[in-house]
Design an enzyme around this catalytic site. Structure first.
Site, PDB file in Angstrom:
ATOM      1  N   LYS A   1       3.950 -56.862   4.258  1.00  0.00           N
ATOM      2  CA  LYS A   1       3.789 -56.495   5.647  1.00  0.00           C
ATOM      3  C   LYS A   1       2.406 -57.135   6.107  1.00  0.00           C
ATOM      4  CE  LYS A   1       3.185 -52.104   8.234  1.00  0.00           C
ATOM      5  NZ  LYS A   1       3.039 -50.707   8.208  1.00  0.00           N
TER       6      LYS A   1
ATOM      7  N   GLU B   1      -1.517 -59.745  -5.044  1.00  0.00           N
ATOM      8  CA  GLU B   1      -0.302 -60.052  -5.995  1.00  0.00           C
ATOM      9  C   GLU B   1       0.714 -61.014  -5.381  1.00  0.00           C
ATOM     10  OE1 GLU B   1      -1.594 -56.989  -5.409  1.00  0.00           O
ATOM     11  OE2 GLU B   1      -1.514 -55.704  -7.199  1.00  0.00           O
TER      12      GLU B   1
ATOM     13  N   GLY C   1       5.235 -49.169   4.498  1.00  0.00           N
ATOM     14  CA  GLY C   1       5.875 -50.160   3.236  1.00  0.00           C
ATOM     15  C   GLY C   1       6.884 -49.503   2.698  1.00  0.00           C
ATOM     16  N   ARG C   2       6.684 -48.167   1.988  1.00  0.00           N
ATOM     17  CA  ARG C   2       7.677 -47.474   1.271  1.00  0.00           C
ATOM     18  C   ARG C   2       8.731 -46.986   2.121  1.00  0.00           C
ATOM     19  NH1 ARG C   2       2.573 -45.415   1.952  1.00  0.00           N
ATOM     20  NH2 ARG C   2       2.326 -43.578   2.592  1.00  0.00           N
TER      21      ARG C   2
ATOM     22  N   GLU D   1       2.864 -41.646  -3.101  1.00  0.00           N
ATOM     23  CA  GLU D   1       1.743 -42.601  -2.267  1.00  0.00           C
ATOM     24  C   GLU D   1       1.947 -41.799  -0.776  1.00  0.00           C
ATOM     25  OE1 GLU D   1       2.678 -46.665  -0.849  1.00  0.00           O
ATOM     26  OE2 GLU D   1       1.115 -46.933  -2.211  1.00  0.00           O
TER      27      GLU D   1
ATOM     28  N   HIS E   1      17.556 -38.406 -25.639  1.00  0.00           N
ATOM     29  CA  HIS E   1      17.575 -38.768 -26.897  1.00  0.00           C
ATOM     30  C   HIS E   1      15.872 -39.168 -26.973  1.00  0.00           C
ATOM     31  CE1 HIS E   1      21.633 -38.562 -27.899  1.00  0.00           C
ATOM     32  NE2 HIS E   1      21.772 -38.991 -26.661  1.00  0.00           N
TER      33      HIS E   1
ATOM     34  N   LYS F   1      -8.742 -51.951  -5.174  1.00  0.00           N
ATOM     35  CA  LYS F   1      -8.536 -53.451  -4.637  1.00  0.00           C
ATOM     36  C   LYS F   1      -9.972 -53.759  -4.369  1.00  0.00           C
ATOM     37  CE  LYS F   1      -4.177 -52.598  -2.288  1.00  0.00           C
ATOM     38  NZ  LYS F   1      -3.492 -52.478  -0.776  1.00  0.00           N
TER      39      LYS F   1
HETATM   40  O1  F6P Z   1      -1.330 -51.278  -2.004  1.00  0.00           O
HETATM   41  C1  F6P Z   1      -0.289 -50.300  -1.608  1.00  0.00           C
HETATM   42  C2  F6P Z   1       0.479 -50.798  -0.483  1.00  0.00           C
HETATM   43  O2  F6P Z   1       0.034 -51.096   0.596  1.00  0.00           O
HETATM   44  C3  F6P Z   1       1.756 -50.235  -0.434  1.00  0.00           C
HETATM   45  O3  F6P Z   1       1.682 -49.190   0.389  1.00  0.00           O
HETATM   46  C4  F6P Z   1       2.564 -51.391   0.008  1.00  0.00           C
HETATM   47  O4  F6P Z   1       3.940 -50.706  -0.011  1.00  0.00           O
HETATM   48  C5  F6P Z   1       2.335 -52.470  -0.827  1.00  0.00           C
HETATM   49  O5  F6P Z   1       0.911 -52.242  -0.954  1.00  0.00           O
HETATM   50  C6  F6P Z   1       2.806 -53.827  -0.385  1.00  0.00           C
HETATM   51  O6  F6P Z   1       1.661 -54.049   0.733  1.00  0.00           O
HETATM   52  P1  F6P Z   1       2.330 -55.277   1.467  1.00  0.00           P
HETATM   53  O7  F6P Z   1       3.891 -55.479   1.997  1.00  0.00           O
HETATM   54  O8  F6P Z   1       1.350 -55.168   2.810  1.00  0.00           O
HETATM   55  O9  F6P Z   1       2.258 -56.735   0.937  1.00  0.00           O
END
Ligand code: F6P
Length: 541
Positions: free
Chosen positions: A200, A206, A261-262, A347, A378, A506
């Site tokens: 987003k 990452e 995002g979620r 979150e 188990h 971060k």
């Molecule tokens: O770091 C948390 C977060 O912002 C989440 O809320 C989100 O789903 C995820 O990182 C990925 O964010 P993006 O879609 O902006 O890469």
């Protein structure tokens, strides 16, 4: 919500009696505490509730601003107040979006355009019409994203495995651990690989680093910038950053700022799902979620399934002091659901201040954990049955299996139901002693062993039954948990749609990364400095 309404729950919780007795005294208990929505059945009779406590929880809901907040969300008000954003993910699964506008923008048209583009791309990929830079058809798609840009599609793709019909193979890359991308590309050919960068913000480290690594792999294999433009797509709300990366405008699918995002599975973030199960089945997923939206919006509080789950969660957290909630899908295909709901719930509601920034006086979200049954039986179910910790659990079972091993499915269901029964009724000392004696032990041996066999019981659980694990019911199930989280956030008075807590880590990783690259580390605490030194030593050696 007033703090006293929530804190009053603790006194009421102390008055709850034995579940075993409640079932013995009331043959109608199972039908009394049962609801259904969109074909999903919720049995919540094995909860520590009676008419008095259930009415108190209903009053809690009635006194909360739930209706007003729901109407504000539907109207597009900026209920995510700290980010000044509307919360409109529900619009993404509406069948008819015509005429939807927000802040003067024709959202209906934008959603339809995005859907049309997704549909066309999936069709092209299925029919082998999307060609790579050497003219060969695309055979693999790498989806790069993390958090909400990964967990939803990954979970849904896995859940709907029996519906897979794509000739194109799908691969996910999330973690910045280089093992992910380096292992992935070993068996792929860039000439036949399409890459989706799902972010987003288009700023998540990452995702950016993994996207750069995959782009480098293309370049190393002779792809020039036009080849990269042909093979890279993005879904993002940061069009400039995606364009700067080298993704052409026509390959950027939108992600609006009103989709958290979620909550984004229903947007272009769902593309991997559409790819794997086909466009029609993807529509079914949206329709299932839409059906649950309608149930949530239109049902009376007492029949409202998401609200019922929300109130029970609040009851255990604020009444009984529970800090964890287990999510136990009795379905191999649903094994990623707990990870998905972890982000959704933790979150959203893992906060300590209300939406005005004032400290919450009562606890909010629990630790969500779990895995597919029967595996956990188990492993960690021992703790559920006999430890002093109280961990309410949601059991989820699709009634019909998607395979032909019907006896397996009957056994799976038997275990699911038996676990809820065992948690509820437990085993008394007398029963344990009788069992030992019946097994031929002496009275002395029985007295020594029986206490170890005692299970206190009175451990609450919900059981959710899905007719089958189809796209429709999966959509409804996910929306059910979304709305549960929303209700809880409203009752706790917090903003479920921001996530400021993730920022600090971060921010701090920047200077540490610099120090690991040989920069200055003096401003850091001694523990962190020592950890950095250990890393640098290893690097030198
Ligand atoms: O770091 C948390 C977060 O912002 C989440 O809320 C989100 O789903 C995820 O990182 C990925 O964010 P993006 O879609 O902006 O890469």
């Amino acid at each position: 919500m007033s703090a006293s309404a929530l804190s009053g729950l603790a006194a009421l919780a102390k008055q709850q009696g034995s579940l075993r007795q409640a079932f013995a005294e009331d043959p109608r208990r199972a039908s009394r505490y049962r609801s259904s929505a969109c074909g999903i059945t919720l049995d919540y009779s094995k909860n520590l509730i009676d008419e008095q406590s259930w009415q108190a929880l209903q009053r809690l809901a009635a006194q909360s601003p739930l209706n007003a907040c729901l109407q504000a969300m539907l109207a597009g008000d900026k209920i995510n107040n700290t980010e000044q954003r509307s919360v409109w993910h529900m619009m993404l699964r509406k069948t008819d979006v015509s005429g939807l506008t927000l802040d003067g923008e024709d959202i209906g048209a934008a959603i339809n355009a995005c859907r049309a583009k997704m549909t066309a791309l999936v069709t092209q990929l299925h029919q082998g019409e999307y060609k790579g830079y050497t003219g060969k058809a695309i055979t693999d798609l790498i989806w790069i994203g993390i958090g909400g840009s990964l967990l939803g599609p990954q979970m849904a793709v896995e859940a709907l495995t029996p519906y897979h019909c794509s000739p194109v193979k799908l691969h996910f890359a999330g973690n910045i651990d280089g093992a992910v991308v380096s292992d992935l590309v070993k068996n792929l050919d860039p000439a036949t690989t399409l890459v989706f960068v799902a972010s987003k913000s288009f700023g998540t480290e990452e995702t950016k680093q993994n996207a750069l690594a995959v782009r480098q792999w293309f370049t190393d294999n002779g792809a020039d910038s036009s080849a990269i433009a042909q093979h890279f797509w993005a879904t993002s709300s940061n069009i400039h950053a995606a364009a700067d990366f080298g993704i052409v405008a026509d390959h950027i699918l939108p992600m609006w700022d009103w989709v958290g995002g979620r909550y984004s599975l229903w947007s272009a973030i769902g593309l991997p799902v559409a790819l794997m199960i086909g466009n029609e089945q993807f529509s079914q997923l949206l329709q299932g979620a839409e059906a649950m939206d309608q149930h949530f919006i239109n049902s009376r509080f007492e029949d409202n399934m998401p609200l019922t789950l929300a109130l029970l969660g609040i009851w255990y957290i604020n009444g009984f002091g529970c800090q964890a909630q287990a999510l136990l899908p009795y379905s191999h295909y649903l094994r990623l659901l707990p990870s998905y709901v972890q982000q959704l719930d933790m979150e959203s509601n893992g906060k300590s201040v209300d939406s005005n920034g004032q400290p919450l006086t009562e606890a909010s979200a629990p630790v969500i954990w779990g895995d597919a049954g029967t595996n956990g039986q188990h492993a960690y179910h021992q703790l559920l049955h006999q430890s002093a910790l109280a961990v309410p659990a949601d059991f989820i079972l699709p009634l019909q299996a998607a395979h032909h091993l019907t006896d397996h499915h009957q056994r799976l269901a038997a275990h699911c139901f038996a676990q809820t029964q065992a948690l509820m009724q437990g085993k008394t000392l007398q029963e344990a002693t009788d069992e030992c004696l019946a097994a031929g032990m002496s009275a002395e041996q029985a007295a020594a062993l029986a206490p170890h066999k005692v299970s206190p019981g009175n451990k609450p659980s919900n059981t959710l039954l899905l007719p089958e694990l189809s796209p429709f019911y999966l959509g409804a199930l996910i929306a059910l948990y979304e709305h549960k989280v929303f209700c809880q956030g409203v009752i706790w008075g917090l903003n479920s749609f921001d996530q400021w807590g993730v920022e600090l880590g971060k921010q701090l990783s920047g200077p540490i990364y610099q120090a690991l690259a040989g920069g200055e580390a003096r401003a850091l605490d001694s523990s962190t400095q020592a950890l950095i030194q250990a890393f640098l030593q290893q690097k030198k050696g």
